[in-house]
Design a protein around this motif. Structure first.
Motif, PDB file in Angstrom:
ATOM      1  N   GLN A 103       0.830  -1.202   0.000  1.00  0.00           N
ATOM      2  CA  GLN A 103       0.000   0.000   0.000  1.00  0.00           C
ATOM      3  C   GLN A 103       0.868   1.257   0.000  1.00  0.00           C
ATOM      4  O   GLN A 103       0.550   2.238  -0.684  1.00  0.00           O
ATOM      5  CB  GLN A 103      -0.915  -0.001   1.233  1.00  0.00           C
ATOM      6  N   ARG A 104       1.953   1.227   0.747  1.00  0.00           N
ATOM      7  CA  ARG A 104       2.826   2.390   0.765  1.00  0.00           C
ATOM      8  C   ARG A 104       3.502   2.577  -0.598  1.00  0.00           C
ATOM      9  O   ARG A 104       3.834   3.684  -0.996  1.00  0.00           O
ATOM     10  CB  ARG A 104       3.867   2.255   1.884  1.00  0.00           C
ATOM     11  N   GLY A 105       3.712   1.467  -1.329  1.00  0.00           N
ATOM     12  CA  GLY A 105       4.231   1.597  -2.681  1.00  0.00           C
ATOM     13  C   GLY A 105       3.309   2.406  -3.568  1.00  0.00           C
ATOM     14  O   GLY A 105       3.767   3.245  -4.355  1.00  0.00           O
ATOM     15  N   ALA A 106       1.994   2.179  -3.432  1.00  0.00           N
ATOM     16  CA  ALA A 106       1.026   2.979  -4.189  1.00  0.00           C
ATOM     17  C   ALA A 106       1.066   4.432  -3.746  1.00  0.00           C
ATOM     18  O   ALA A 106       0.923   5.352  -4.563  1.00  0.00           O
ATOM     19  CB  ALA A 106      -0.378   2.403  -4.006  1.00  0.00           C
ATOM     20  N   ALA A 107       1.279   4.660  -2.416  1.00  0.00           N
ATOM     21  CA  ALA A 107       1.334   6.029  -1.901  1.00  0.00           C
ATOM     22  C   ALA A 107       2.536   6.788  -2.440  1.00  0.00           C
ATOM     23  O   ALA A 107       2.536   8.028  -2.472  1.00  0.00           O
ATOM     24  CB  ALA A 107       1.359   6.010  -0.374  1.00  0.00           C
TER      25      ALA A 107
ATOM     26  N   LEU B 142      -5.723   5.308  -9.710  1.00  0.00           N
ATOM     27  CA  LEU B 142      -6.277   4.803  -8.459  1.00  0.00           C
ATOM     28  C   LEU B 142      -5.883   5.755  -7.340  1.00  0.00           C
ATOM     29  O   LEU B 142      -4.705   5.843  -6.973  1.00  0.00           O
ATOM     30  CB  LEU B 142      -5.725   3.398  -8.188  1.00  0.00           C
ATOM     31  N   PRO B 143      -6.843   6.507  -6.774  1.00  0.00           N
ATOM     32  CA  PRO B 143      -6.495   7.530  -5.764  1.00  0.00           C
ATOM     33  C   PRO B 143      -5.896   6.912  -4.501  1.00  0.00           C
ATOM     34  O   PRO B 143      -6.283   5.824  -4.077  1.00  0.00           O
ATOM     35  CB  PRO B 143      -7.846   8.199  -5.463  1.00  0.00           C
ATOM     36  N   ILE B 144      -4.954   7.622  -3.923  1.00  0.00           N
ATOM     37  CA  ILE B 144      -4.322   7.175  -2.678  1.00  0.00           C
ATOM     38  C   ILE B 144      -5.321   7.304  -1.526  1.00  0.00           C
ATOM     39  O   ILE B 144      -6.021   8.316  -1.398  1.00  0.00           O
ATOM     40  CB  ILE B 144      -3.064   8.019  -2.390  1.00  0.00           C
ATOM     41  N   GLN B 145      -5.380   6.269  -0.689  1.00  0.00           N
ATOM     42  CA  GLN B 145      -6.229   6.293   0.497  1.00  0.00           C
ATOM     43  C   GLN B 145      -5.388   6.684   1.717  1.00  0.00           C
ATOM     44  O   GLN B 145      -4.194   6.396   1.794  1.00  0.00           O
ATOM     45  CB  GLN B 145      -6.864   4.914   0.720  1.00  0.00           C
ATOM     46  N   THR B 146      -6.046   7.315   2.669  1.00  0.00           N
ATOM     47  CA  THR B 146      -5.346   7.816   3.859  1.00  0.00           C
ATOM     48  C   THR B 146      -4.636   6.702   4.620  1.00  0.00           C
ATOM     49  O   THR B 146      -3.500   6.860   5.085  1.00  0.00           O
ATOM     50  CB  THR B 146      -6.333   8.526   4.796  1.00  0.00           C
ATOM     51  N   GLU B 147      -5.289   5.535   4.719  1.00  0.00           N
ATOM     52  CA  GLU B 147      -4.691   4.456   5.506  1.00  0.00           C
ATOM     53  C   GLU B 147      -3.407   3.921   4.887  1.00  0.00           C
ATOM     54  O   GLU B 147      -2.602   3.268   5.561  1.00  0.00           O
ATOM     55  CB  GLU B 147      -5.688   3.316   5.691  1.00  0.00           C
ATOM     56  N   TRP B 148      -3.215   4.160   3.575  1.00  0.00           N
ATOM     57  CA  TRP B 148      -1.986   3.687   2.935  1.00  0.00           C
ATOM     58  C   TRP B 148      -0.761   4.450   3.429  1.00  0.00           C
ATOM     59  O   TRP B 148       0.373   3.995   3.271  1.00  0.00           O
ATOM     60  CB  TRP B 148      -2.072   3.846   1.422  1.00  0.00           C
ATOM     61  N   LEU B 149      -0.999   5.651   4.010  1.00  0.00           N
ATOM     62  CA  LEU B 149       0.108   6.502   4.426  1.00  0.00           C
ATOM     63  C   LEU B 149       0.517   6.274   5.867  1.00  0.00           C
ATOM     64  O   LEU B 149       1.471   6.891   6.343  1.00  0.00           O
ATOM     65  CB  LEU B 149      -0.282   7.980   4.249  1.00  0.00           C
ATOM     66  N   SER B 150      -0.187   5.394   6.580  1.00  0.00           N
ATOM     67  CA  SER B 150       0.088   5.217   8.003  1.00  0.00           C
ATOM     68  C   SER B 150       1.435   4.543   8.207  1.00  0.00           C
ATOM     69  O   SER B 150       1.818   3.636   7.462  1.00  0.00           O
ATOM     70  CB  SER B 150      -1.014   4.357   8.635  1.00  0.00           C
TER      71      SER B 150
END
Length: 499
Positions: A351-355, A469-477
């Motif tokens: 997920q952080r890779g997508a961020a 694909l928009p970044i979601q907030t939880e991906w940045l945690s």
């Protein structure tokens, strides 16, 4: 041997000359082919100032006999990867010789996409040429590479061509004073001597600067030599094998389809909403050991990612590829058995890779080796990873990338998909049937990389206002816990290497 008696031109088999002679001109770039065709025709029928990309036909009468002349595109120069630097110097000299053997010319351009082979020229003088004139400029060095080009050109027409061939030298006005063409042949080298001998020692010399002079006898003398060759061949002319013609037509259609495809992609890019994206953002996904890092290196054209060892942290790299700025993030591999067996740290790292691809990845490239079989469990596990980590809309941005494409050999990827069974087909259906095959062993040299980027842009266009694909907030945690030091998700992409 594809040859037919000239008597069939008139139906007379008693040795009468037919009312027509057909000449096919072949030669390399800047050999003076077009100027020679105009000299034979006695008029400026063809444009000698531009590169010939399609075969052209002209006709005239010489001593009451109709003569058909076909000018053809220059033959392709074969590439020899084993040539050393000294050979390269010779090639440079070849590519910078004069266009009509009368003036200096620019270097030889790359072959045109629309360029035709010799068979197209042969069918323009039906039922076949009486003489195949190999045009060679005396102002150009005739090297072994040129000799192989001539041999390959005649080989493309089929067997038995050499008995109908004659070397036609142009630019003889460039020879030193007192030097005749026979001396030029003897002094030029073995390659040219081989060509002349292969043509049965038949040759003729042209000076295209004398074509308008009243005492110009070079065309009648050429036609006399053509008549002698026809007599030696017992009145036969050359006819191209129908199978070769079919292959040539198929190749021509393939080139035309490729040209139309390129034009269509260019037009579609211009019509994209808001214009083409500033960059293409790609996230590499898949289970362990599928070759994600190698795929990233292949696309970017350089060894940015360490392949051959397990990826622990996401790594972002960027390069200019086929005129686009491409940003790729490589991610750790998943477990193939189930989502639960993939460590939480690895799932978070995906997920952080997508961020790292703000404001979001355009494409999730799901890497799948063509050598791997896809079972129902593997398919369900892959889709569960994608939907769990990136949401239900991730399918709109997912493309299957088959790695190890060299393993297929000549097998089309569509045939491989059919053999792969229902599970592979269901996976592709989930991805909207977006897929591509890549040979990751040749980074930077695989033309299919450009086609892959075209497909990514097509996906972006199809998704319209949902281009990424928009970044979601939880991906940045907890992003700083595991990410590599040089992969901060900043908008200006600091830390990326732009090549």
């Amino acid at each position: 041997m594809a040859a037919v008696s000239s008597g069939s031109d008139t139906g007379d088999h008693r040795g009468r000359h037919p009312p027509e002679r057909r000449l096919l001109l072949l030669g390399g770039a800047h050999s003076g082919k077009t100027s020679t065709a105009n000299t034979i025709l006695g008029d400026e029928v063809f444009d000698a100032g531009t590169e010939t990309t399609h075969s052209n036909v002209g006709q005239t009468e010489i001593y009451g006999r109709r003569v058909t002349v076909v000018d053809t595109p220059p033959w392709a120069i074969p590439v020899d990867p084993e040539d050393d630097d000294d050979d390269d110097d010779d090639d440079d000299a070849e590519n910078n010789d004069d266009a009509g053997a009368e003036s200096d010319s620019p270097p030889q351009p790359p072959p045109s996409l629309d360029s035709e082979g010799p068979c197209m020229g042969a069918i323009l003088c039906p039922p076949g040429p009486h003489a195949i004139l190999l045009v060679v400029s005396v102002a150009q060095p005739f090297t072994e590479t040129q000799r192989r080009a001539a041999e390959e050109q005649l080989g493309a027409l089929g067997g038995g061509t050499w008995r109908y061939s004659m070397v036609l030298f142009t630019g003889v006005d460039k020879l030193p004073k007192g030097v005749f063409i026979e001396e030029h042949i003897a002094n030029t080298g073995e390659a040219l001597q081989w060509l002349v001998e292969r043509c049965g020692s038949r040759y003729h010399a042209f000076d295209n600067t004398r074509k308008d002079s009243e005492d110009n006898t070079q065309v009648p003398e050429l036609m006399e030599k053509v008549e002698e060759m026809i007599t030696d061949n017992q009145g036969w002319y050359f006819e191209v094998n129908e199978l070769i013609l079919l292959e040539e037509e198929q190749a021509r259609r393939a080139l035309e389809e490729e040209r139309m495809r390129m034009e269509e992609h260019a037009r579609q890019r211009e019509q994209m909403i808001g214009g083409p994206p500033r960059e293409l953002r790609v996230l590499l996904l898949g289970w362990k050991g599928v070759g994600k890092s190698s795929v990233g290196n292949c696309i970017l054209g350089r060894r940015f990612f360490e392949s051959g060892q397990e990826t622990e942290l996401c790594l972002r790299r960027q390069a200019l590829v086929s005129g686009r700025r491409v940003t790729i993030v490589d991610t750790p591999g998943w477990d193939w058995f189930s989502v639960r067996r993939t460590p939480k740290r690895i799932r978070q790292e995906s997920q952080r890779g997508a961020a790292l691809l703000r404001p979001g990845p355009h494409t999730l490239l799901l890497v799948l080796p063509v050598v791997s079989s896809l079972t129902a469990r593997k398919r369900r596990t892959l889709l569960a990873h994608i939907e769990t980590l990136f949401g239900d809309s991730a399918c709109l941005h997912t493309m299957v990338l088959f790695s190890c494409g060299d393993w297929l050999g000549r097998t089309p990827i569509e045939e491989h998909i059919m053999r792969g069974g229902r599970e592979l087909q269901r996976l592709l259906e989930f991805c909207g049937n977006y897929y591509h095959v890549l040979d990751s062993k040749t980074p930077g040299k695989d033309r299919s990389v450009s086609v892959l980027l075209d497909k990514i842009e097509e996906m972006i266009r199809e998704n319209g206002d949902k281009a990424f694909l928009p970044i979601q907030t939880e991906w940045l945690s907890e992003e700083s816990s595991y990410s590599s030091d040089n992969t901060e998700p900043e908008d200006d992409c600091r830390g990326c290497q732009l090549q």
